[in-house]
Scaffold this motif. Structure first.
Motif, short mmCIF file in Angstrom:
data_model
loop_
_atom_site.label_atom_id
_atom_site.label_comp_id
_atom_site.label_asym_id
_atom_site.label_seq_id
_atom_site.Cartn_x
_atom_site.Cartn_y
_atom_site.Cartn_z
N ASN A 96 48.45 -7.84 98.66
CA ASN A 96 47.41 -8.63 97.99
C ASN A 96 47.41 -8.42 96.48
OD1 ASN A 96 45.24 -10.05 99.93
ND2 ASN A 96 46.09 -8.28 100.97
N CYS A 97 47.92 -7.27 96.05
CA CYS A 97 47.95 -6.98 94.60
C CYS A 97 49.19 -7.54 93.91
CB CYS A 97 47.90 -5.47 94.37
SG CYS A 97 46.35 -4.67 94.84
N THR A 131 46.41 -16.75 101.79
CA THR A 131 45.75 -15.49 102.15
C THR A 131 46.03 -14.40 101.12
OG1 THR A 131 45.89 -16.02 104.51
CG2 THR A 131 45.59 -13.70 103.93
N PHE A 132 47.20 -14.41 100.51
CA PHE A 132 47.60 -13.34 99.61
C PHE A 132 47.40 -13.69 98.13
CE2 PHE A 132 49.87 -12.52 103.54
CZ PHE A 132 49.57 -11.18 103.75
N HIS A 134 44.50 -14.60 95.12
CA HIS A 134 43.09 -14.49 94.78
C HIS A 134 42.85 -15.12 93.42
CE1 HIS A 134 43.46 -11.47 97.96
NE2 HIS A 134 42.16 -11.62 98.14
N LEU A 140 39.73 -10.22 94.15
CA LEU A 140 40.65 -9.26 94.76
C LEU A 140 39.92 -7.97 95.16
CD1 LEU A 140 43.58 -8.32 95.45
CD2 LEU A 140 43.66 -7.39 93.12
N ASN A 143 37.65 -8.24 98.24
CA ASN A 143 38.37 -8.28 99.51
C ASN A 143 39.07 -6.97 99.83
OD1 ASN A 143 37.63 -10.84 100.34
ND2 ASN A 143 39.37 -11.84 99.40
N LEU A 144 39.60 -6.29 98.81
CA LEU A 144 40.26 -5.01 99.07
C LEU A 144 39.27 -3.97 99.56
CD1 LEU A 144 42.86 -4.54 96.17
CD2 LEU A 144 43.26 -5.28 98.52
N GLY A 202 42.49 -16.61 99.14
CA GLY A 202 41.80 -15.35 99.38
C GLY A 202 41.96 -14.83 100.79
N ALA A 203 41.80 -13.53 100.93
CA ALA A 203 41.96 -12.86 102.23
C ALA A 203 40.62 -12.66 102.94
CB ALA A 203 42.64 -11.51 102.02
N CYS A 207 39.77 -10.49 106.27
CA CYS A 207 38.86 -9.34 106.18
C CYS A 207 37.74 -9.43 107.21
CB CYS A 207 38.27 -9.26 104.77
SG CYS A 207 39.45 -8.79 103.50
#
Length: 275
Positions: A96-97, A131-132, A134, A140, A143-144, A202-203, A207
């Motif tokens: 995701n980063c 999904t990956f 943001h 980010l 969601n993290l 976005g994830a 999540c």
């Protein structure tokens, strides 16, 4: 707290989510029948569009430093007795980063979750790429923080192989249900704007799905803003309510969050139904 009061709280949360979903259907359909969209022109725009770009990568500021601190505190306080973040969860966080390393960003029209392009042009890759990605650092970090709490717990309990399978199925299911929601809204209620124009990233769906699956392996109660307590397996509904109430705006996708919860419930109950 009495068993009766607990049931009443659960019922209120579920009913609120149902009412919110119906309300969104009605609001987005209002006046949509008068709109007309040129499919060829939309196809050209989504295939050739380069703006806007996501994620937006800000220069280091005091705000970005505070966001990183917030994430660190979330990790420190949210592992629930697990000594460290498992490797699979670390890899998921890194995935995701990674888009933030691309200073020029990625085209939202080309990589975002867009129902029209998914259904009518079979661009299924969008179910994954969206999904990956943001929109910014705040998105980010939010969601993290959720991902590390639910992901660490679930991976510690199930192992990295089963965790990886759960992440894959939950991510795809949440994205698919989100697209299906838009498709049904368009076909049944005439929500052309949501189907043709709205693009999301976005994830959050993943999540919420992970939270549902993790919570069904936990015991005990969860606090709702320190006001009341509910069985932990229903905390996803309180999270949905709080998120929508505090961050209610066009940039928060209720259907994306709800799709994640439904994906999680399917993940929990479908194997039981087949056994």
């Amino acid at each position: 707290m009495s068993h009766r009061r607990t049931e009443e709280t659960e019922l209120i949360l579920v009913l609120w989510a149902a009412i919110k979903g119906v309300q969104q259907f009605v609001n987005t359909a209002d006046g949509a029948a008068q709109q007309h969209f040129d499919r060829r022109e939309l196809l050209r725009q989504y295939q050739e569009g380069t703006q806007p770009k996501v994620p937006t990568t800000p220069q280091p500021t005091q705000e970005s430093a505070l966001l990183v601190l917030k994430l660190w505190l979330s990790i420190e306080n949210g592992l629930g007795g697990i000594p460290e973040i498992p490797n699979g969860t670390k890899l998921l966080m890194a995935a995701n980063c990674l888009p933030f390393l691309n200073r020029t960003g990625f085209s939202l029209p080309l990589f975002g979750h867009q129902p029209f392009m998914i259904w009518e042009h079979q661009q299924l890759y969008r179910l994954v790429t969206s999904t990956f990605l943001h929109s910014d650092l705040k998105h980010l970090v939010a969601n993290l923080g959720s991902l590390v709490q639910s992901g660490s717990w679930l991976e510690a309990k199930s192992g990295v192989t089963k965790f990886a399978a759960s992440v894959t199925s939950l991510g795809l299911a949440a994205s698919f249900l989100d697209a299906l929601y838009s498709r049904i809204s368009y076909q049944r209620l005439g929500d052309k704007q949501g189907y043709f124009l709205q693009t999301s990233v976005g994830a959050s769906g993943l999540c919420f799905g992970l939270q549902v699956v993790a919570d069904y392996t936990r015991q005990g109660a969860a606090s709702v803003m320190n006001l009341t307590a509910i069985p932990v397996r229903f905390s996803c509904w309180s999270n949905l309510v709080v998120t929508q109430a505090l961050l209610s705006c066009d940039h928060v996708s209720f259907k994306g969050h709800l799709s994640g919860i439904l994906a999680g419930l399917l993940h929990v109950f479908l194997p039981k139904a087949g056994s």
